[in-house]
Enzyme design. Structure first.
Site, mmCIF file in Angstrom:
data_model
loop_
_atom_site.group_PDB
_atom_site.id
_atom_site.type_symbol
_atom_site.label_atom_id
_atom_site.label_comp_id
_atom_site.label_asym_id
_atom_site.label_seq_id
_atom_site.Cartn_x
_atom_site.Cartn_y
_atom_site.Cartn_z
ATOM 1 N N HIS A 102 2.121 9.457 -5.510
ATOM 2 C CA HIS A 102 2.654 10.765 -5.367
ATOM 3 C C HIS A 102 3.460 11.367 -6.608
ATOM 4 C CE1 HIS A 102 1.004 11.948 -1.760
ATOM 5 N NE2 HIS A 102 1.691 11.020 -1.056
ATOM 6 N N GLU A 158 -3.141 13.400 -1.402
ATOM 7 C CA GLU A 158 -3.034 12.170 -0.638
ATOM 8 C C GLU A 158 -4.098 11.276 -1.024
ATOM 9 O OE1 GLU A 158 -1.279 11.006 2.234
ATOM 10 O OE2 GLU A 158 0.246 12.411 1.296
ATOM 11 N N HIS A 186 -3.705 15.131 5.119
ATOM 12 C CA HIS A 186 -4.114 13.707 5.524
ATOM 13 C C HIS A 186 -5.609 13.768 6.017
ATOM 14 C CE1 HIS A 186 0.490 13.347 5.349
ATOM 15 N NE2 HIS A 186 0.229 12.177 4.915
ATOM 16 N N TYR A 213 0.791 20.467 -2.495
ATOM 17 C CA TYR A 213 0.749 19.729 -1.139
ATOM 18 C C TYR A 213 0.329 20.537 -0.193
ATOM 19 C CZ TYR A 213 1.534 15.451 1.382
ATOM 20 O OH TYR A 213 1.473 14.248 2.287
ATOM 21 N N ASP A 250 0.816 -1.242 0.242
ATOM 22 C CA ASP A 250 0.162 0.032 0.089
ATOM 23 C C ASP A 250 0.902 1.201 0.012
ATOM 24 O OD1 ASP A 250 -2.300 -1.488 -0.077
ATOM 25 O OD2 ASP A 250 -2.897 -0.940 2.192
ATOM 26 N N GLU A 286 3.332 6.202 -2.478
ATOM 27 C CA GLU A 286 4.271 7.068 -2.810
ATOM 28 C C GLU A 286 4.389 7.096 -4.291
ATOM 29 O OE1 GLU A 286 5.336 8.947 -0.619
ATOM 30 O OE2 GLU A 286 4.221 7.894 1.133
ATOM 31 N N ASP A 292 -0.766 19.829 9.625
ATOM 32 C CA ASP A 292 -0.706 18.770 8.561
ATOM 33 C C ASP A 292 -0.914 19.433 7.205
ATOM 34 O OD1 ASP A 292 -0.840 16.203 7.629
ATOM 35 O OD2 ASP A 292 -2.983 16.248 7.587
#
Length: 540
Positions: free
Chosen positions: A248, A268, A338, A259, A240, A245, A333
């Site tokens: 991204h 995300e 997230h 971001y 996962d 990643e 964040d």
């Protein structure tokens, strides 16, 4: 177009449906507008433009000369970052677009160390005051085919590992194999050749730092920590996280979603969405409860059965949000990249399986379309319709546009896309995805278009204001045999930005759009034909 404005093509893409998509970078006063991008979508044979997505900055009221020198502005920004913050490049003068403003700014790349580890940001300092306007983080972490061993250090990439696919070091072996699994998924499902679409080598470093509870794409390569054993085990050993990643990286080469704030949450979420899609792909297309668990292979190794995030019930992790009206809007964040990703994650899950909001925030019942169709719609939205500063409403419109292009405007798939976003509270309805707003009542206006290419602003160039979230409805009726189109625009502080459109190949168009407080206006345009039209406007 304003004399100081220019649009330069960045890339041209053709798809299997015969459509051509041309992405343009905007310049004002010869300076790039970071976040000022437009994509023109046209038929590859006739050349007919059927949609324009993105954001155009008018710029007449924006400053064109700095009041603070670049080095001084950069020094002000660096003073607000950790003590090791540094930049090796001279700042560049640009315009930068945020969610609610546009500013003349000095842009520089800076590196520093935060509590999460090494960081690399593009920072933007106001060219009038020197204060930080915004920053664009380049390390995309998962709060979570060459392989290198960082040997618990932080100098990247580390020592290259020979024959990583057969290594006795399971972090090396899995980083290598899972990168291949992710590559194959993108190739099989979307015809994509590596993260850049052009066969780029995937570089991965394992054993980064000491007991490092994270993984990230740093703009050039994958980096994995071994985990502390409390929060994570080796992150390179979790499919996962590898898929998350690498997505991204795909996003960087496509919409390049900033971001931060809503665009960062979409960044995300798209990584989670593709990780879940890959998991089902590996399972032979079978969607199960495990599909919606993210990072479960490495998360809290001493606790069985849990996961880092839950796409089917985002709030189950104790911190994520699952409903747009109550989303996180603070500064932590990176503005909730997230925390708010659960909103889009849940919309995708409902689009796949059908059903209702797990906590009853809405009563909307979604009809599922399956994970293959849903993943193709979200992927097409990413590579074709989304722009760098996209909001959740933009994502709703982009996925509706993608579903329309793939399945047709009147398809069950388009209806399901809208139903899924409605279920998580993101404003809009079928009208905001490109037509089909339904019947209207309200004030009627009469106008005349002289022929193809002619356009007319809302009567007398007027506009109106709403003081809260409202549904904007408009119906356009033109002469038989004509092809008139209808556009809704909202004032963004410096110019009118299109927020909804209806562009069917007919004389009648309709829009129904749920929008937040602000100033709005309409434009009527002729693609073909001339004559009198009736425009009916209402706000509810």
């Amino acid at each position: 177009m304003h004399a100081a404005t220019d649009l330069e093509p960045l890339r041209v893409k053709s798809d299997e449906r015969g459509q051509v998509h041309v992405k343009f970078q905007q310049y004002l006063h010869d300076l790039p507008v970071i976040g000022g991008e437009l994509t023109v979508h046209a038929d590859g044979v006739s050349g007919r433009v059927h949609a324009v997505s993105g954001r155009f900055i008018a710029g007449e009221d924006l400053a064109s000369e700095p009041e603070v020198e670049g080095e001084a502005a950069l020094a002000t920004v660096l003073s607000g970052l950790p003590a090791d913050a540094a930049s090796t490049d001279a700042p560049d003068l640009v315009y930068v677009v945020t969610e609610d403003s546009v500013a003349l700014a000095w842009m520089a790349e800076v590196t520093y160390t935060s509590a999460d580890g090494p960081e690399r940001d593009f920072v933007f300092a106001d060219a009038r005051t020197g204060e930080l306007v915004t920053r664009h983080p380049q390390h995309h972490r998962a709060l979570v085919r060459k392989v290198y061993d960082a040997k618990k250090g932080e100098n990247l990439p580390g020592s290259e590992v020979a024959n990583p696919g057969s290594s006795a070091d399971l972090s090396v072996k899995d980083a290598f194999n899972y990168a291949g699994t992710t590559y194959n998924f993108y190739k099989d499902r979307f015809g994509r050749d590596s993260f850049n679409g052009a066969g780029a080598t995937i570089h991965s470093s394992v054993h980064f730092s000491v007991a490092y509870d994270n993984a990230f794409w740093n703009g050039q390569q994958m980096v994995y920590g071994d985990g502390s054993g409390q929060y994570f085990s080796s992150l390179a050993r979790d499919l996962d996280i590898v898929a998350h990643e690498l997505t991204h990286a795909v996003t960087q080469y496509e919409a390049n979603l900033v971001y931060q704030n809503q665009s960062g949450a979409l960044n995300e979420a798209l990584s989670d969405i593709m990780a879940a899609s890959l998991q089902a792909h590996v399972a032979g297309g079978v969607v199960s409860a495990a599909t919606w668990k993210l990072g479960e292979a490495s998360w809290t190794p001493n606790t069985s059965g849990d996961a880092m995030r839950y796409m089917d019930d985002p709030m189950k992790d104790g911190q994520s949000y699952d409903y747009w009206p109550t989303r996180y809007q603070g500064a932590q964040d990176n503005g909730g990249v997230h925390l708010n990703s659960g909103i889009a994650n849940l919309a995708f899950k409902l689009l796949v399986t059908g059903g209702v909001h797990p906590r009853g925030k809405t009563a909307n019942n979604v009809t599922g379309i399956g994970i293959t169709k849903a993943s193709k719609i979200f992927y097409d939205a990413l590579v074709t319709y989304l722009q760098a500063n996209a909001t959740f409403q933009d994502a709703r419109n982009a996925t509706a546009q993608a579903a329309t292009a793939i399945h047709g405007a009147a398809s069950a798939e388009v209806a399901a896309v809208h139903a899924a976003w409605t279920a998580v509270g993101v404003p809009g309805d079928p009208g905001s995805g490109g037509g089909g707003g339904g019947s209207c009542s309200g004030t009627q206006y009469q106008g005349t278009l002289s022929g193809a290419g002619a356009q007319q602003a809302q009567p007398n160039g007027s506009y109106y204001q709403t003081t809260g979230t409202k549904t904007h409805k408009a119906c356009l009726t033109g002469p038989n045999g004509t092809d008139f189109d209808l556009y809704l625009l909202k004032w963004n502080g410096s110019g009118w930005a299109q927020v909804a459109a209806s562009e069917t190949a007919t004389s009648s168009e309709s829009i129904s759009y749920v929008g937040t407080a602000g100033y709005y206006t309409y434009t009527v345009a002729s693609y073909a034909g001339a004559g009198n039209y009736t425009l009916t406007l209402g706000v509810q």
